[in-house]
Structure formats: C-alpha cells, structure tokens
Motif scaffolding. Structure first.
Motif, short mmCIF file in Angstrom:
data_model
loop_
_atom_site.label_atom_id
_atom_site.label_comp_id
_atom_site.label_asym_id
_atom_site.label_seq_id
_atom_site.Cartn_x
_atom_site.Cartn_y
_atom_site.Cartn_z
N PRO A 5 18.59 -8.17 53.72
CA PRO A 5 19.61 -7.16 53.41
C PRO A 5 20.13 -7.33 51.98
N GLY A 6 20.15 -6.24 51.22
CA GLY A 6 20.73 -6.26 49.89
C GLY A 6 20.04 -7.24 48.97
N THR A 7 20.82 -7.80 48.06
CA THR A 7 20.31 -8.76 47.09
C THR A 7 20.97 -10.11 47.33
N LEU A 8 20.14 -11.14 47.46
CA LEU A 8 20.64 -12.49 47.62
C LEU A 8 20.40 -13.27 46.33
N PHE A 9 21.24 -14.25 46.08
CA PHE A 9 21.18 -15.03 44.86
C PHE A 9 21.01 -16.51 45.18
N GLU A 10 20.69 -17.27 44.13
CA GLU A 10 20.48 -18.70 44.34
C GLU A 10 21.75 -19.44 44.73
N VAL A 18 22.97 -16.45 37.25
CA VAL A 18 22.73 -16.53 38.69
C VAL A 18 21.49 -15.68 38.97
N ARG A 19 20.42 -16.35 39.34
CA ARG A 19 19.15 -15.65 39.54
C ARG A 19 19.04 -15.08 40.96
N ARG A 20 18.35 -13.98 41.05
CA ARG A 20 18.18 -13.33 42.34
C ARG A 20 17.09 -14.02 43.16
N GLY A 21 17.31 -14.03 44.46
CA GLY A 21 16.30 -14.57 45.36
C GLY A 21 15.27 -13.55 45.77
N ASN A 22 15.65 -12.27 45.73
CA ASN A 22 14.73 -11.19 46.05
C ASN A 22 14.96 -10.06 45.05
N VAL A 43 19.10 -20.47 48.90
CA VAL A 43 18.09 -19.47 48.54
C VAL A 43 17.55 -19.83 47.16
N LEU A 44 16.23 -19.89 47.02
CA LEU A 44 15.61 -20.22 45.74
C LEU A 44 15.36 -18.94 44.95
N PRO A 45 15.43 -19.01 43.61
CA PRO A 45 15.24 -17.79 42.80
C PRO A 45 13.80 -17.28 42.85
N ASP A 46 13.68 -15.97 42.75
CA ASP A 46 12.36 -15.36 42.66
C ASP A 46 11.68 -15.85 41.38
N PRO A 47 10.37 -16.23 41.45
CA PRO A 47 9.70 -16.74 40.25
C PRO A 47 9.73 -15.76 39.08
N GLN A 48 9.84 -14.42 39.33
CA GLN A 48 9.87 -13.44 38.27
C GLN A 48 11.19 -13.41 37.51
#
Length: 754
Positions: A372-377, A319-323, A234-239
């Motif tokens: 679902p929920g929060t995914l991370f890189e 650890v950046r979030r994907g969403n 999973v790639l991190p959200d650009p924000q």
C-alpha cells in the motif's frame, strides 16, 4: 582383533582389571495418591521438596462431601482416607526424604475446566489516562488500520463503554494513539480496561482446557493477544541510488517552500532523480534538488507544505523509498526471520496494513497483495504472531503465571500454539477449532473482556474407585496408579498413603514382588485397637512390605486443625533419612518421628504389653517415650519366613541385587571363559568388600562376611553351551539388636584367709 597392515606405531587402549560396581540409591520413594491438580498422564513426576510438590500438584485437600467421605472412611475392607495424601507427602519431606516420585490418581469421570474463544480485535490499555486526555497507550496496535479508525474503550470490571472516538494519529513503536475527542472519564490499566474495534464474532476459534482434570482449573484464566515478533526494516529500492546526510545552511521560516543545505557527497542534482524524499526534524518531505549559480544546494518543497521554523545546522538526510512503483515485493532487512504464510503488518506512518508472505528469496519478500502506498527505509514491517498468558490463583491466594511468546496460530511447526502449550505449559492446553484464522482482524477473543476464565472442571470424587489406585498397565509412559511406578527404576520405597483397601495394598505388594527392587510401606485402617490391627495384619505374608501402627497426629495448616494421618509417608521419609545417615543396613527404627504434634503426636498410646502382642506378628509400633519423644519401635517385615523378618536385611539384599545387576551389564555377550569369570569374581568381590567395610555385613574378615564363586564348580558344560554364566554369591547380613539383654547376678563376698 587389531589389524597391523602397514609399518608404523600403533596406540591401543586395553581394559585393565575389574570394572567397579556403583551402589544404587535406596532413598528414592514413589507414591500414588489423589492431589488437587498436576499431571495425570505420563510417567510419575519427581519432586524434591514440599514447595515443589505444591507448585506441581497443589496444596492440601479439603475433606470431600460427607457422603463420599463416609463411604470411604467407614469401609474396613476397601476403604481409605485418600484426601490425606498431601499431608503424607509433607511428612515424607519433614522426616528427611529428598526424592519422591508422585503419580496422581483421579476418578475416571473427572473432567478438566475449559473455555472457548470467538474472534475480534482488542488491545488492552497499558497505561492509565486521566479524564480529558487524548493520548492513550495500548498493549499493541495489531489489527488496527490507522488514522481515522473508530475505536471503543471499555471498562475491564463491568464491561461498560467509556468512550468512542477516532484515531487522529498513532505511534506503532510505543503503541500510543491520539484520539480525536478527549476521554470523558479516566482509563485504568489495573482495572483491565481495553480498546475494541467493531464487534466480536461468535464463531469458535480456539478451545482452552486446564492441563489436568479437576475443579482446580476453574481458577485458571487465559489471555491470547497478537504480538510483533519482529520489527524488520524496509530496505531501499536499488534504483533509488545513494544516501546523503547534510545540514541546513541557513534558517528556514515556518512553511517556507525552499531551504538551503550544505553541499555534500551524493547531493548532486545531476545524479539524483527529480524528486527525492528527505527527513528534516521529525518530518518527512518530498523535495526537488537544485544548484543555483552561486553553488549552494536548494531543496524545494511542494507548495502548501506546512512545517515549523527550522534553524541553521538542523540535520537533513535523504530517505529512500522501498518501492518505487506498485507491486507485491519489498526488500526487507532480516528477511530470514520470515517464513511462507507469515502474517505481517506494514506501517507507512498513517495506515497499518495486513499482508501474508508468499515467498522469500534472499532479502526480497513477495506478499499476497500490493504494497500500500509508498514505504521508506525508515518504515518497518512487523511480523505478527501470538502471545498466550495464563494464570492460576490457588486457594491461598498465590498466583502462578506463565507467558508463551512468538507462537503461530496455524501450521505444523514446533512453534505452533497448540504444540507449544502441549510441551511447555503447566496450566493449559489448546485445541484449534474451525473458525481459527491468521487474520489479525479475526484474532481469538473471549466473548467479553480480555481474559477467558475456564470453568466446568469436576474432580468427580464420587466416581473414584480402588481400581483408579491400582491403575492399568498401558505400557511405558501410559500406566496409571500403582502400575505407573514401574516406569521409574530408581524407586526403592513405595506407598499409597491413607489407603487400607485390601485390593490396593495387595496390588502394591504384588508390584514390589514382581519387580524385586523395591519395598512397600502399608497403612492399617485408622482407629483400630490392638485386636483390630492384628486382624488387619492377617491378610499379608510378604517379605517385601512392612506395616506400622497406629496413625500419627499432625497439623493441617490449610484447615487450621490437628488431623490424624497415615504413618507410611513419615516412615518413607525416615527410611530415606536412615539410609543417607547410616546406610541401608541400619534398621529404620529407634528413630525420632518428625513433623507431628509435639505432645500426643501418636493417635493411640501403645504400651510395652501391647507391643508384646504386635511385634511377634510383624506389626511395627510407633511409641512415645518420656525424654526420648515419638519413635519408631519396630523393624520387622510381614513375612512368616524367619530369614526375612527384618526390614533392613530385606532392603540390604535388594540393594545388593540391584547394584550387582546394574553394575555387571557389561558382561552380557562377552566371551564366556575363565578370563571373564575371573573379572566377574573380582568385580563382585571388590564391591562386597566395600559393603562389608561400611558395616553392612557380619564377620571380622571379608571371608567371613561373604563368598563369590564363578568357575566350573558353578557352571556345567550344558550351562556354557546354553550361554549361561552363573556366579554364586553368599552374604552374611548384620541383624539388628532387637532384644538387648543384660544378665546380672548377685555376687556374694567371700572371706579371704590370711
């Protein structure tokens, strides 16, 4: 004609002289017969040794039931012992054969073994676990929902339940789960134990069938299970901003809410969102970043966060979030591996969720439901596809296995399960049924266990008829029986070992006479006496076949006993051996017969007086000579035409005709003039000169051995107007020294006068 339209240098290639003719192979054989298994449709299959034959078509056949056996064996007109075919194939390779095309013959009522799958969620146990253990290694976790899910563990031998427990934790990478209650008994992978979720549905999803008809398929087992074809990050959200990696600046007590870290680039509270996620040790934590007046960076964890004691220097990374908000899109690394309709499984560390891919734009993937929920890189998206394992255990206990990975259950693609098995599997075929779904929670499963054992296969030997051996001409690739040998141009010798049926052998002879590029070896009925084999021979008059008598005796290793076998298989091997060692012009006679019993390897003793009756009628005897072994003692065709009474002469002309035919195809549509005639004459002359020098033609000079005429003496103006090029060729073959005669006379001593 070349065009020269502007000044310059032009490089041109021109043909110089005649084109060479390559001699065709004469040692490739073709046979039609009954085998245990193997491809029944399509073109004949090439085998180059007996092991390859066994792997493709199975081993030796058992005698059929007495009623079927006696029906065939006791019929002097349309009978045969077709179950001896594998022994004849072995005789071919024992005697020097190297290339053999096999066409399997099967009864029209023969049916393949088959089996139908239902659906459910099951994962095989991949590692043993002792009684009292709480950790279990499975084959996969696809279709599982994660922590809190109830699973049942079953024995693989008697399908008895071992344990029911909940999932306390899992690792999707290693496929290990932690149970919330210890195992009451040991779990063994070798026994076929497995974990199951819920109950299995009876709706029909897939039907598997053995690749060819026959009872052999009852020993085939198939297993289909989901697999992770790819684990994509999973790639991190650009924000989310940039990444930072630092270390603890001081020890942190267990469960402490604040930790001090070293200041590094990117770790600036003014540039980071209020809350960030960091990885410390093996855990992932939400934290607030602050920089007190002393310049140190402090991470504040939520109240009540539990963790072990951390030592100074421990690595800390963001650890950046994907969403960052609810939605159906994710940025995925390697998104090109995905496709519309692909089933994926998302793993957030505590729950596993199934989604379907709807669209893909660069690295942005849109799913059919909210993430679902929060995914991370650090999380992964798993592409779910299917893996099919098939295994076949032959009567000797040898196991043949095959595995097909990365298959799609549905869709019209080359990687579709049904299509892939049709093109690659040597054991099974599949048919999709109405309840087939891409949902991993409804994956195809047998009613019990993890392996589906096929059944219901029938050889239908009772329905086998001479028409099955003769075959039907349905066009290229769709022919059966003897007719299918037409699909292979390389075949030069053909036989249907064990069949003395007049219909079958007449069809084989007709096959050779029509194609005019191959020679047949016929078998008489077994057990015939001298008068009987002479009567059997009377039905034939052809220059394209030879007959050998009597049958041979060899060892049937599967039954552990000596059996009589037809001579055609061994003779085809001898033809090939003589062709390779000496040439097609050498008669395939006075050659040792291999692969038979060392003593009494010939079923009936043929004496010289017997052969005095057989040889003039074109029946080639197989005889035993003390000190010389078992030998082929005849080289005649079944022709009444004395010009074609020798096998090697007939086969030499087949060789010459086929070689010249294939080697002069370039002549078609060339300008029909003197220049072309000269090239044709020289091309054929060069080829026949080589043949003469090999000893295949008679004569001390080339002019005595052959002539080639291609000029206005062979063609009229009407021929030229009709587009016909006629080349007349005469060849003087070498005849075998069948009767070696030494005339000896007594010389009296004469008185010498002084």
């Amino acid at each position: 004609m070349a065009e020269y339209l502007s000044p310059g240098v032009y490089i041109e290639e021109v043909d110089a002289g005649p084109r060479p003719i390559a001699g065709v192979s004469t040692s490739t054989a073709g046979m039609a017969g009954v085998t245990m298994r193997g491809p029944y449709t399509g073109k004949p299959k090439l085998v180059t040794n007996f092991l390859e034959f066994q792997n493709t078509f199975g081993g030796f056949l058992r005698e059929p039931d007495p009623l079927i056996r006696d029906t065939w064996a006791n019929d002097p007109v349309e009978g045969g012992r077709w179950w001896l075919f594998p022994l004849a194939v072995k005789g071919f390779f024992d005697n020097g054969g190297q290339r053999l095309y096999i066409k399997r013959v099967a009864g029209r009522q023969a049916t393949p073994s088959s089996g139908v799958l239902g659906h459910g969620v099951m994962s095989p146990v991949a590692g043993d676990a002792a009684k009292g253990a709480t950790r279990l290694e499975l084959g996969h976790l696809i279709g599982f929902s994660g922590v809190g899910q109830q699973i049942q563990i079953f024995r693989g031998d008697d399908q008895q339940s071992i344990h029911t427990a909940g999932v306390a934790a899992y690792d999707a990478t290693t496929h290990r789960i932690e149970l919330d209650a210890p195992l009451p008994a040991e779990v063994r992978a070798g026994r076929g134990d497995y974990a199951q979720i819920g109950t299995r549905g009876a709706e029909r999803t897939l039907e598997f069938a053995a690749v060819s008809p026959g009872s052999w398929g009852d020993a085939v087992q198939v297993r289909i299970q989901p697999m992770a074809a790819a684990a994509l990050p999973v790639l991190p959200d650009p924000q989310e901003g940039g990444l930072f990696v630092t270390r603890l600046a001081a020890d942190a007590a267990a469960d402490s809410e604040t930790v001090e870290v070293e200041a590094v680039t990117g770790l600036d509270p003014d540039e980071l969102p209020p809350d960030v996620w960091v990885g410390i040790g093996s855990g992932r934590f939400k934290a607030q970043v602050s920089r007190p007046a002393d310049g140190k960076v402090t991470l504040t964890l939520p109240s009540g966060t539990a963790h072990e004691e951390w030592r100074s220097g421990l690595l800390v990374r963001r650890v950046r979030r994907g969403n960052t908000s609810a939605g159906t899109t994710l940025r995925i690394g390697g998104a090109s591996r995905l496709y519309e309709g692909a089933v994926v499984q998302l793993d957030d560390g505590s729950h596993l969720t199934i989604r379907t891919v709807e669209t893909i734009a660069a690295d942005v993937v849109t799913l059919d439901g909210d993430v679902p929920g929060t995914l991370f890189e650090t999380d992964r998206l798993h592409l779910v596809e299917a893996q099919v394992d098939a295994r076949f255990t032959d009567p000797s206990g040898t196991v043949e296995t095959e595995t097909h990975r990365n298959l799609r259950l549905t869709g019209d693609t080359p990687s579709n399960l049904v299509t892939t098995l049709a093109g690659r599997s040597r054991l099974v075929r599949a048919t999709a049924l109405g309840a087939l779904s891409t949902d991993p929670t409804k994956f195809p499963l047998p009613a019990v266990g993890s392996w589906l054992t096929l059944d219901g296969g029938d050889d239908a030997y009772g329905s086998l008829s001479v028409a099955d051996f003769v075959g039907e001409d349905g066009g290229s690739g769709k022919r059966t029986g003897i007719a299918a040998l037409e699909d292979i141009d390389e075949v030069a010798v053909c036989a249907v070992p064990g069949m003395w049926s007049g219909t079958v052998e007449s069809a084989l002879v007709t096959h050779c006479e029509l194609l005019k590029d191959r020679f047949a070896i016929l078998d008489p009925q077994d057990g015939l006496d001298i008068e009987g084999v002479q009567a059997f021979r009377e039905r034939f008059d052809t220059k394209y076949a030879a007959l050998y008598h009597p049958w041979l005796v060899t060892r049937d290793l599967s039954a552990g006993r000596d059996v009589e076998v037809p001579p055609s298989g061994h003779m085809a091997g001898i033809y090939a051996r003589v062709d390779v060692e000496r040439g097609v012009h050498k008669a395939p006679a006075n050659a040792v017969i291999r692969g038979i019993r060392p003593t009494d390897g010939i079923a009936q003793d043929v004496t010289k007086r017997h052969q005095d009756l057989l040889n003039p009628k074109g029946i080639n005897a197989l005889r035993f000579f003390p000190g010389l072994g078992h030998r082929v003692w005849g080289a005649r065709t079944l022709s009444s035409d004395s010009s074609w009474k020798y096998i090697n002469v007939r086969r030499l002309f087949l060789y010459l005709e086929e070689s010249i035919d294939e080697g002069t195809q370039w002549v078609v549509f060339e300008p029909n003039d003197e220049a072309l005639w000269s090239l044709v004459r020289q091309t054929v002359t060069n080829f026949l000169t080589t043949v003469w020098r090999s000893g295949a033609l008679a004569g001390t000079t080339a002019d005595e051995a052959f002539f080639v005429a291609c000029d206005r003496t062979t063609m009229t103006e009407d021929d030229l107007a009709g587009g016909r090029l006629i080349c007349a060729i005469g060849v003087a073959p070498v005849f075998p020294a069948e009767f070696v005669i030494f005339r000896i006379q007594q010389k009296t001593r004469e008185t010498q006068l002084a």
